[in-house]
Design a protein around this motif. Sequence first.
Motif, short mmCIF file in Angstrom:
data_model
loop_
_atom_site.label_atom_id
_atom_site.label_comp_id
_atom_site.label_asym_id
_atom_site.label_seq_id
_atom_site.Cartn_x
_atom_site.Cartn_y
_atom_site.Cartn_z
N ILE A 61 44.73 -52.24 6.42
CA ILE A 61 45.75 -52.64 7.39
C ILE A 61 45.19 -53.71 8.32
CG2 ILE A 61 47.02 -51.85 9.43
CD1 ILE A 61 47.39 -49.15 7.94
N ALA A 62 43.99 -53.47 8.84
CA ALA A 62 43.36 -54.43 9.75
C ALA A 62 43.12 -55.76 9.06
CB ALA A 62 42.05 -53.85 10.28
N ARG A 63 42.66 -55.72 7.83
CA ARG A 63 42.39 -56.97 7.10
C ARG A 63 43.68 -57.77 6.87
NH1 ARG A 63 38.69 -53.45 3.56
NH2 ARG A 63 36.60 -53.88 4.37
N GLU A 64 44.75 -57.09 6.53
CA GLU A 64 46.01 -57.79 6.31
C GLU A 64 46.47 -58.49 7.59
OE1 GLU A 64 48.48 -58.28 3.65
OE2 GLU A 64 46.47 -58.19 2.78
N LEU A 65 46.36 -57.79 8.71
CA LEU A 65 46.79 -58.37 9.98
C LEU A 65 45.94 -59.57 10.37
CD1 LEU A 65 47.49 -55.12 12.05
CD2 LEU A 65 49.17 -56.65 11.00
N VAL A 66 44.64 -59.47 10.13
CA VAL A 66 43.72 -60.55 10.52
C VAL A 66 43.77 -61.70 9.53
CG1 VAL A 66 41.29 -61.14 10.88
CG2 VAL A 66 42.20 -58.99 11.80
N ARG A 67 43.69 -61.41 8.24
CA ARG A 67 43.68 -62.48 7.24
C ARG A 67 44.98 -63.28 7.25
NH1 ARG A 67 41.17 -58.95 2.17
NH2 ARG A 67 39.01 -58.76 2.97
N GLY A 68 46.09 -62.63 7.53
CA GLY A 68 47.37 -63.33 7.55
C GLY A 68 47.74 -63.87 8.92
N ASP A 69 46.85 -63.72 9.91
CA ASP A 69 47.11 -64.17 11.28
C ASP A 69 48.42 -63.55 11.79
OD1 ASP A 69 46.61 -65.50 13.66
OD2 ASP A 69 47.58 -67.36 13.02
N LEU A 70 48.54 -62.25 11.61
CA LEU A 70 49.78 -61.54 11.93
C LEU A 70 49.69 -60.71 13.21
CD1 LEU A 70 50.55 -60.21 8.31
CD2 LEU A 70 51.42 -62.30 9.39
N LEU A 71 48.53 -60.72 13.85
CA LEU A 71 48.33 -59.84 15.01
C LEU A 71 49.26 -60.17 16.17
CD1 LEU A 71 44.46 -59.43 14.99
CD2 LEU A 71 46.11 -57.57 14.98
N SER A 72 49.53 -61.45 16.37
CA SER A 72 50.36 -61.85 17.51
C SER A 72 51.81 -61.38 17.35
CB SER A 72 50.33 -63.37 17.69
OG SER A 72 50.89 -64.02 16.56
N ARG A 73 52.19 -60.99 16.14
CA ARG A 73 53.57 -60.56 15.88
C ARG A 73 53.65 -59.06 15.59
NH1 ARG A 73 54.78 -63.99 10.90
NH2 ARG A 73 56.81 -62.95 11.02
N THR A 74 52.54 -58.37 15.78
CA THR A 74 52.48 -56.94 15.45
C THR A 74 52.14 -56.11 16.68
OG1 THR A 74 51.73 -57.49 13.21
CG2 THR A 74 51.42 -55.22 13.94
N HIS A 75 52.94 -55.11 16.95
CA HIS A 75 52.69 -54.17 18.04
C HIS A 75 52.05 -52.92 17.44
CE1 HIS A 75 55.24 -56.67 20.63
NE2 HIS A 75 56.04 -56.76 19.57
N ILE A 76 50.87 -52.59 17.88
CA ILE A 76 50.12 -51.49 17.28
C ILE A 76 50.15 -50.27 18.19
CG2 ILE A 76 47.90 -50.75 16.33
CD1 ILE A 76 47.20 -53.72 15.96
N GLY A 77 50.63 -49.16 17.65
CA GLY A 77 50.63 -47.90 18.37
C GLY A 77 50.05 -46.80 17.51
N LEU A 78 49.58 -45.74 18.15
CA LEU A 78 49.06 -44.59 17.42
C LEU A 78 50.14 -43.52 17.33
CD1 LEU A 78 45.53 -44.28 19.08
CD2 LEU A 78 46.20 -45.63 17.09
N ASP A 79 50.07 -42.70 16.30
CA ASP A 79 51.03 -41.62 16.15
C ASP A 79 50.40 -40.49 15.35
OD1 ASP A 79 53.18 -39.98 16.07
OD2 ASP A 79 54.49 -41.29 14.93
N PHE A 80 49.74 -39.58 16.07
CA PHE A 80 49.23 -38.36 15.45
C PHE A 80 49.22 -37.27 16.52
CE2 PHE A 80 45.57 -41.10 16.61
CZ PHE A 80 44.97 -40.33 17.59
N PHE A 81 49.21 -36.02 16.09
CA PHE A 81 49.15 -34.93 17.05
C PHE A 81 48.38 -33.79 16.41
CE2 PHE A 81 53.41 -36.14 15.68
CZ PHE A 81 53.78 -35.15 14.78
#
Length: 418
Positions: free
Chosen positions: A308-328
């Motif tokens: 997931i991290a590689r896709e966001l970085v390699r495609g320069d997609l971080l500026s368009r992606t809001h990252i949140g956590l979701d576990f309990f």
Amino acid sequence: MNEAIEASYNEAKKLYARHGIQVDDVLRKLSEIKISLHCWQGDDVQGFLFKDKQLSGGIAVTGSYPGRAGTPAELRQDLEKALSLIPGQHKVNLHAIYADTTEQVDLDQLEPRHFQNWVDWAKQQGLGLDFNPTLFSHPKAEDGFTLSHKDPEIRDFWITHCKKSRRIAEYFGKELGQPCVTNHWMPDGYKDAPVDRLAPRERLRDALDEIFSEEISEEYNIDAVESKLFGIGSESYVVGSHEFYMGYALTRGKSICLDAGHFHPTEVISNKLSSVLMFTDQLLLHVSRPVRWDSDHVVTMDDELLDIARELVRGDLLSRTHIGLDFFDGSINHVAAWVIGTRNTIKALLRAMLEPIEELKKAEEERDFTTRLALVEEFKSYPFGAVWDYYCAQNGVPVREEWLTEAKDYEQQVLLKR
């Protein structure tokens, strides 16, 4: 700064520089990324709006680790502790049931004032806030349907709640100077195979259209819709499927939320990111760890998180992606769960940023797949850990497992005394 940490960092910089990677620049970019910590890890998804309620809507928390937050003040205290052990400046993600109020109000009566203490706290801490309407654990959701319910009175209740939630989110955005991401997820579905799959989806479409009919600037609020493959009580049919929300978001100009645990056990979301972001401006990413089903385990640095991290970085997609956590996870220290999951998410992004992306792309374009494979594999053992240690020290948070000592001390001094 510890001399050994600085020395290791400087040696690592030299190695990365051979491939044109400027590590100081990487850390500056990393510091701009905000992760949204989900409040519901701190109290096992109980919330504060209703007392003695039971979880419903296909949600279950296992474990009875002591010390979960029982009041908004305790939850904020725990979040402060977790954030003090995580490098960077981040956000907190609230569900509607976490209103901090002494008023007896139902979900369709919530107003910004019921969250004023959260806003004041976020300002003090320099944090942003995200939001979620709560369409579960409520008498009007007991039969497993909310926005797609056949009863118009029940459907209108949930429509009103979602409209109110967007106004609360708008208030967050205005007060805190950064947009609030409002995610819409509902548990609607059938345990067994239905005869009519279309009608509930038509009702859900129309309900969402009504919710979003009020124009709110994305300067303050960004709407997202979240799909799910199945849940407890909706094993055979979920109204809000991936295909439904993909079509809805693309035709209505909304963001799509991709949750790492909401797809088939053999399906990954890393392969979806570049496709989705070709056709939508923004994406909400829920980082979780499914184990055989949507079990929402604490995030570890597994292969999928790295991909997931590689896709966001390699495609320069971080500026368009809001990252949140979701576990309990109720089986381990609630504060430690936040720290482990968030640090791993940031660490995975750092590892992705420390790859020779342009060199890899060039090899791929020239069909030099030998070089591509060789470099990808060799960089797995490059000293990203030395860079991570330096980043933590630079941000004034514990290096490596030193944070665990602080978390354990906090457990003894605070959590176990509740």
